[in-house]
Design a protein around this motif. Structure first.
Motif: not given
Length: 304
Positions: A96-106
């Motif tokens: 799981l990622l916290a992405d500045h552009r996309q949001g919460l990402v898997e």
């Protein structure tokens, strides 16, 4: 920040550096917006271990996720259109990622970036920064954007991996950054970069928070970034431009981890199989440092 007894000093040692094939400096939109146009070859953050002992890091400006094997072999897991910042490997193998552009990402097994949630109540997030896991399926994450003392609009949210429920936990924060649950699961610690403080948010019975206050007043460096807890209830704080600091459960500074001059320690993670060894990403150089800490990290045992 003043203490009568000096902390024990520890020296971090280089563990591994991003290979030259992935570190050639080049322009990026992220660096134009965040670093004033500085040309960089990488900006590593978000270290986290999976159950097999592989270390993952993100490269924010170029949307890359790297996997480093226990024998220090680097591989590019994926590259996508985003600015990944925080990363967590769940016990069941999800990334799981916290992405500045996309949001919460898997990141899927095929390397695709799937957006799990991109906003709250019809409004997009301002720019996610970091995340931490609870043991009951909740994922807590900071929405930092460009907030600061001039615009105290940062937030903390939580999203449930099973139900998909999304709740706002905290609002009106001047630049929320790293976050971690306390060892007993009763509080959430949040690094508030622009005020150089660590906030403590005690949970109440319905899962919300109350009587939020300042746990630590820091000084120097660029303000707190990534944070972690250890099994003794200590709180470890990465302070770019200064070093890494460990405080005991009472908030007393006990240890100071030194890095080479010019380093920018941004994030920290304890090893999964050598749980007192901590990895530190130096975003300025693309190097990962390691240091043996006095207590094991709490890691995946975070509660709530």
């Amino acid at each position: 920040m003043f203490y009568l007894d000096p902390p024990i000093r520890l020296s971090a040692q280089p563990f591994s550096t991003i290979p030259e094939q992935w570190s050639a400096p080049r322009p990026s939109e992220w660096a134009n917006d965040i670093l004033g146009g500085k040309v960089v070859g990488s900006f590593l953050e978000g270290p986290c271990f999976d159950q097999a002992g592989n270390l993952y890091v993100v490269d924010i400006p170029f949307g890359r996720i790297f996997r480093i094997s226990p024998d220090k072999e680097w591989s590019l897991l994926t590259e996508y259109d985003g600015w990944p910042n925080g990363l967590k490997c769940t016990p069941d193998g999800r990334i799981l990622l916290a992405d500045h552009r996309q949001g919460l990402v898997e990141i899927t097994d095929a390397g695709a970036a799937v957006v799990l949630v991109s906003g709250y109540r019809g409004e997009r997030f301002r720019g996610l920064n970091d995340l931490t896991l609870g043991s009951d399926g909740w994922v807590y994450f900071t929405d930092q954007g460009q907030s600061g003392l001039q615009e105290q609009s940062g937030c903390v949210y939580r999203w449930h991996q099973i139900t998909g429920a999304l709740e706002r936990v905290l609002a009106n924060i001047p630049s929320p950054n790293g976050l971690v649950l306390s060892a007993d699961g009763k509080s959430l610690f949040v690094a508030v970069t622009r005020t150089n403080t660590i906030w403590r948010a005690p949970f109440v019975i319905d899962g919300g928070v109350s009587k939020v206050g300042v746990h630590l007043n820091l000084s120097g460096g660029g303000g707190p970034d990534g944070i972690a807890v250890d099994l003794d209830g200590g709180l470890i704080v990465a302070q770019p431009g200064l070093g890494v600091l460990r405080f005991d459960s009472s908030g007393i500074l006990t240890h100071f981890v030194q890095l080479p001059p010019g380093s920018s320690p941004s994030n920290i993670s304890f090893e999964i199989h050598n749980s007192s060894r901590m990895m530190i990403t130096d975003s300025a150089s693309g190097t990962i440092f390691m240091v043996d800490m006095p207590f094991a990290g709490y890691g995946m045992q975070e509660k709530r």
